[in-house]
Design a protein around this motif. Structure first.
Motif, PDB file in Angstrom:
ATOM      1  N   PRO A  56       0.839  -1.210   0.000  1.00  0.00           N
ATOM      2  CA  PRO A  56       0.000   0.000   0.000  1.00  0.00           C
ATOM      3  C   PRO A  56       0.874   1.260   0.000  1.00  0.00           C
ATOM      4  N   GLY A  57       0.443   2.260  -0.751  1.00  0.00           N
ATOM      5  CA  GLY A  57       1.185   3.503  -0.808  1.00  0.00           C
ATOM      6  C   GLY A  57       2.333   3.510  -1.781  1.00  0.00           C
ATOM      7  N   HIS A  58       2.472   2.469  -2.593  1.00  0.00           N
ATOM      8  CA  HIS A  58       3.568   2.430  -3.570  1.00  0.00           C
ATOM      9  C   HIS A  58       3.376   3.522  -4.615  1.00  0.00           C
ATOM     10  N   ARG A  59       4.503   4.025  -5.134  1.00  0.00           N
ATOM     11  CA  ARG A  59       4.445   5.117  -6.102  1.00  0.00           C
ATOM     12  C   ARG A  59       3.667   4.745  -7.355  1.00  0.00           C
ATOM     13  N   ALA A  60       3.754   3.486  -7.785  1.00  0.00           N
ATOM     14  CA  ALA A  60       3.007   3.064  -8.970  1.00  0.00           C
ATOM     15  C   ALA A  60       1.505   3.203  -8.754  1.00  0.00           C
ATOM     16  N   ARG A  61       1.049   2.979  -7.533  1.00  0.00           N
ATOM     17  CA  ARG A  61      -0.371   3.141  -7.235  1.00  0.00           C
ATOM     18  C   ARG A  61      -0.769   4.623  -7.333  1.00  0.00           C
ATOM     19  N   LEU A  62       0.113   5.500  -6.874  1.00  0.00           N
ATOM     20  CA  LEU A  62      -0.163   6.928  -6.989  1.00  0.00           C
ATOM     21  C   LEU A  62      -0.253   7.356  -8.451  1.00  0.00           C
ATOM     22  N   HIS A 433       6.761  15.623 -12.770  1.00  0.00           N
ATOM     23  CA  HIS A 433       7.049  16.548 -11.673  1.00  0.00           C
ATOM     24  C   HIS A 433       5.756  17.057 -11.035  1.00  0.00           C
ATOM     25  N   ASN A 434       4.812  17.466 -11.865  1.00  0.00           N
ATOM     26  CA  ASN A 434       3.557  17.991 -11.342  1.00  0.00           C
ATOM     27  C   ASN A 434       2.735  16.924 -10.650  1.00  0.00           C
ATOM     28  N   LEU A 435       2.872  15.676 -11.081  1.00  0.00           N
ATOM     29  CA  LEU A 435       2.156  14.586 -10.413  1.00  0.00           C
ATOM     30  C   LEU A 435       2.562  14.507  -8.951  1.00  0.00           C
ATOM     31  N   MET A 436       3.869  14.547  -8.695  1.00  0.00           N
ATOM     32  CA  MET A 436       4.329  14.463  -7.313  1.00  0.00           C
ATOM     33  C   MET A 436       3.971  15.716  -6.525  1.00  0.00           C
ATOM     34  N   ARG A 437       3.937  16.866  -7.187  1.00  0.00           N
ATOM     35  CA  ARG A 437       3.480  18.067  -6.489  1.00  0.00           C
ATOM     36  C   ARG A 437       1.986  17.975  -6.179  1.00  0.00           C
ATOM     37  N   THR A 438       1.223  17.332  -7.074  1.00  0.00           N
ATOM     38  CA  THR A 438      -0.204  17.144  -6.830  1.00  0.00           C
ATOM     39  C   THR A 438      -0.439  16.271  -5.615  1.00  0.00           C
ATOM     40  N   VAL A 439       0.348  15.221  -5.472  1.00  0.00           N
ATOM     41  CA  VAL A 439       0.220  14.346  -4.303  1.00  0.00           C
ATOM     42  C   VAL A 439       0.410  15.134  -3.016  1.00  0.00           C
ATOM     43  N   THR A 440       1.294  16.112  -3.042  1.00  0.00           N
ATOM     44  CA  THR A 440       1.572  16.915  -1.848  1.00  0.00           C
ATOM     45  C   THR A 440       0.559  18.031  -1.651  1.00  0.00           C
ATOM     46  N   LEU A 441       0.215  18.738  -2.722  1.00  0.00           N
ATOM     47  CA  LEU A 441      -0.604  19.938  -2.609  1.00  0.00           C
ATOM     48  C   LEU A 441      -2.102  19.655  -2.666  1.00  0.00           C
ATOM     49  N   ALA A 442      -2.513  18.718  -3.497  1.00  0.00           N
ATOM     50  CA  ALA A 442      -3.939  18.411  -3.667  1.00  0.00           C
ATOM     51  C   ALA A 442      -4.113  16.904  -3.806  1.00  0.00           C
ATOM     52  N   PRO A 443      -3.916  16.151  -2.737  1.00  0.00           N
ATOM     53  CA  PRO A 443      -3.947  14.679  -2.829  1.00  0.00           C
ATOM     54  C   PRO A 443      -5.276  14.112  -3.300  1.00  0.00           C
ATOM     55  N   HIS A 444      -6.359  14.856  -3.123  1.00  0.00           N
ATOM     56  CA  HIS A 444      -7.649  14.335  -3.568  1.00  0.00           C
ATOM     57  C   HIS A 444      -7.719  14.204  -5.085  1.00  0.00           C
ATOM     58  N   LEU A 445      -6.839  14.906  -5.817  1.00  0.00           N
ATOM     59  CA  LEU A 445      -6.839  14.807  -7.279  1.00  0.00           C
ATOM     60  C   LEU A 445      -6.270  13.489  -7.774  1.00  0.00           C
ATOM     61  N   VAL A 446      -5.591  12.741  -6.900  1.00  0.00           N
ATOM     62  CA  VAL A 446      -5.128  11.396  -7.260  1.00  0.00           C
ATOM     63  C   VAL A 446      -5.930  10.343  -6.518  1.00  0.00           C
ATOM     64  N   GLY A 447      -7.030  10.756  -5.869  1.00  0.00           N
ATOM     65  CA  GLY A 447      -7.904   9.801  -5.204  1.00  0.00           C
ATOM     66  C   GLY A 447      -7.628   9.607  -3.741  1.00  0.00           C
ATOM     67  N   ILE A 448      -6.615  10.264  -3.189  1.00  0.00           N
ATOM     68  CA  ILE A 448      -6.293  10.081  -1.778  1.00  0.00           C
ATOM     69  C   ILE A 448      -7.335  10.801  -0.928  1.00  0.00           C
ATOM     70  N   GLY A 449      -7.953  10.053  -0.024  1.00  0.00           N
ATOM     71  CA  GLY A 449      -8.947  10.628   0.866  1.00  0.00           C
ATOM     72  C   GLY A 449     -10.337  10.703   0.301  1.00  0.00           C
ATOM     73  N   THR A 450     -10.556  10.133  -0.881  1.00  0.00           N
ATOM     74  CA  THR A 450     -11.886  10.186  -1.500  1.00  0.00           C
ATOM     75  C   THR A 450     -12.653   8.885  -1.362  1.00  0.00           C
ATOM     76  N   GLY A 451     -11.997   7.863  -0.820  1.00  0.00           N
ATOM     77  CA  GLY A 451     -12.643   6.566  -0.697  1.00  0.00           C
ATOM     78  C   GLY A 451     -12.507   5.705  -1.925  1.00  0.00           C
ATOM     79  N   THR A 452     -11.899   6.228  -2.975  1.00  0.00           N
ATOM     80  CA  THR A 452     -11.725   5.460  -4.221  1.00  0.00           C
ATOM     81  C   THR A 452     -10.275   5.336  -4.600  1.00  0.00           C
ATOM     82  N   SER A 453      -9.379   5.582  -3.663  1.00  0.00           N
ATOM     83  CA  SER A 453      -7.951   5.565  -3.993  1.00  0.00           C
ATOM     84  C   SER A 453      -7.447   4.157  -4.208  1.00  0.00           C
ATOM     85  N   VAL A 454      -6.437   4.016  -5.081  1.00  0.00           N
ATOM     86  CA  VAL A 454      -5.772   2.735  -5.262  1.00  0.00           C
ATOM     87  C   VAL A 454      -4.725   2.529  -4.188  1.00  0.00           C
ATOM     88  N   VAL A 455      -4.603   3.477  -3.266  1.00  0.00           N
ATOM     89  CA  VAL A 455      -3.686   3.341  -2.139  1.00  0.00           C
ATOM     90  C   VAL A 455      -4.534   2.992  -0.918  1.00  0.00           C
TER      91      VAL A 455
END
Length: 460
Positions: A56-62, A433-455
């Motif tokens: 869980p939390g692997h970069r490929a999942r992000l 580069h922007n993908l990793m900034r998105t994970v930090t600045l707006a994690p919900h845009l990659v599904g983190i915290g939305t209940g549908t994340s692959v992490v």
């Protein structure tokens, strides 16, 4: 019948008498230790699924969580096979896009290397999900999807602006020379290029004559490959000749002899540039513009000029078109601010750049000169203030950081040729580069915290 080894051979060590004297015990031969040695040739059957390969939390999942939430209509536009129609199903663009994003983050820039990793590396296998991908498909995707990648960068910046992560209070632009995939020996002058073109044309005529004289002498595939190789060489030489006038004009502007201009027969768009170590090598000039507060890349360009002079106005225009507005402050180093550049952007943004030193050390460089335009005069006075010095410090912490991250991810030498393909590589680095900034600045845009994340551990 072959002899078999006895279970208890006659010459086996006699049992040790515990009541024997110590001298007799010491005289007996020492027994060999019984250990288990590895057997790596033994075949094993293991029940395993791809989902269990990554923690869980692997970069490929992000990466996949980000990709599956993007509008990939531009990547799907080139797929002709449809449901219910004929033809083999195409590989989903999500897989190819995710593979290149993950490979860029891991510092892998070769299509063949990525293809090999899809067979041996768990993260790449997880992204593929059982779909076989070859290097040709990967390379074609990167080379042909430049416009779609640019649109994806625009969508990414727009989503971060909507989330409040990118505010465009300031922008830092900087250039970075990247070694081209062309050798120094491939650069030739006009006379040599014309001789090479004539040689290539003669070789094409010779191959056609051989085919007409003996149409069954060699296989059709071999003959086609030979003709294609010669035709491609002739096309590269023609491209080198077409670029010579541009290079000659640059030589003339530098006060050098125009007839000494040289162009590469390997990559006609490559230019001899001065690198960071002081040497001169074939390279491209990567231009990145990043938001100073979030370090999100909002502008990407690749130019064939070895200087940053004249690159500020095109980047301001690109950012304005991409974001719908121009950052309040524009920070660049001393290689950018020509007077014409400062005048051109004065109505759109405030330029912060060092004023060139005067030949006379007693002259105050921050005082306007008689021939200065109003915009240039304001720029001189502005850079003499303490406020400008504080604002300008953001340039290095933004632009140099973005460039350093790109270098660490393998942006040191290109593996593709031609300006169009190189621009696609630059866009992939910006998107990664922007993908990793998105994970930090707006994690919900990659599904983190939305209940549908692959992490799994951070879903919901």
């Amino acid at each position: 019948m072959p002899a078999t080894q006895a279970l208890f051979p006659d010459d086996a060590m006699p049992p040790l008498d515990v009541n024997a004297p110590e001298a007799e015990k010491a005289a007996l031969p020492k027994a060999l230790a019984r250990v288990l040695m590895p057997n790596r040739t033994q075949l094993e059957w293991r029940a395993s699924d791809l989902e269990s390969l990554l923690p869980p939390g692997h970069r490929a999942r992000l990466v996949w969580g980000y990709v599956e939430r993007q509008d990939l209509e531009g990547l799907y536009a080139g797929i002709k096979v449809t449901e219910g129609g004929v033809g083999r199903a195409a590989i989903a663009p999500e897989i190819l896009y995710a593979l290149w994003l993950y490979a860029t983050l891991e510092g892998v820039g070769c299509g063949r290397a990525v293809a090999r990793l899809t067979e041996s590396h768990d993260a790449y296998r997880w992204i593929c999900g059982g779909v076989q991908v070859n290097y040709h498909t990967l390379c074609d995707f990167r080379s042909r999807q430049g416009e779609a990648l640019d649109d994806l960068l625009t969508d990414n910046v727009a989503s971060l602006m909507a989330a409040g992560a990118v505010k465009l209070k300031g922008c830092a632009q900087d250039g970075m020379r990247v070694r081209a995939s062309a050798g120094a020996a491939s650069f030739r002058r006009e006379e040599t290029l014309k001789a090479c073109r004539e040689e290539a044309r003669q070789q094409v005529a010779k191959l056609k004559a051989q085919l007409d004289d003996d149409p069954v002498g060699e296989s059709a595939r071999t003959q086609a490959a030979q003709q294609r190789a010669v035709a491609e060489r002739e096309a590269r030489i023609e491209a080198a000749l077409d670029r010579l006038p541009e290079l000659a004009a640059i030589k003339k502007g530098q006060g050098k002899e125009p007839d000494k201009a040289r162009s590469s027969t390997t990559d006609a768009d490559a230019t001899i540039m001065k690198m960071g170590d002081g040497g001169f090598r074939p390279a491209y000039n990567f231009q990145y513009a990043a938001d100073t507060e979030s370090q999100v890349i909002i502008g990407v360009e690749v130019v064939t000029a070895g200087t940053d002079q004249g690159q500020m106005v095109p980047m301001v225009e690109q950012v304005s078109e991409r974001c719908g507005q121009v950052p309040e402050n524009w920070l660049v180093d001393g290689g950018y601010p020509g007077h014409g550049q400062v005048d051109a952007v004065a109505d759109n943004t405030t330029v912060y750049a060092p004023v060139p030193k005067a030949r006379n050390s007693e002259v105050d460089i921050h005082q306007p000169k008689p021939k200065d335009s109003p915009a240039v005069a304001k720029w001189r006075q502005r850079m003499g203030s303490d406020e400008a010095k504080i604002i300008y410090k953001q340039r290095a912490s933004t632009a140099e950081c973005v460039n350093a991250l790109a270098r660490n991810r393998g942006l040191n030498r290109l593996r593709v040729r031609g300006l169009k393909k190189v621009k696609a590589v630059a866009l992939l680095f910006a998107l990664a580069h922007n993908l990793m900034r998105t994970v930090t600045l707006a994690p919900h845009l990659v599904g983190i915290g939305t209940g549908t994340s692959v992490v799994p551990q951070i879903a919901g």
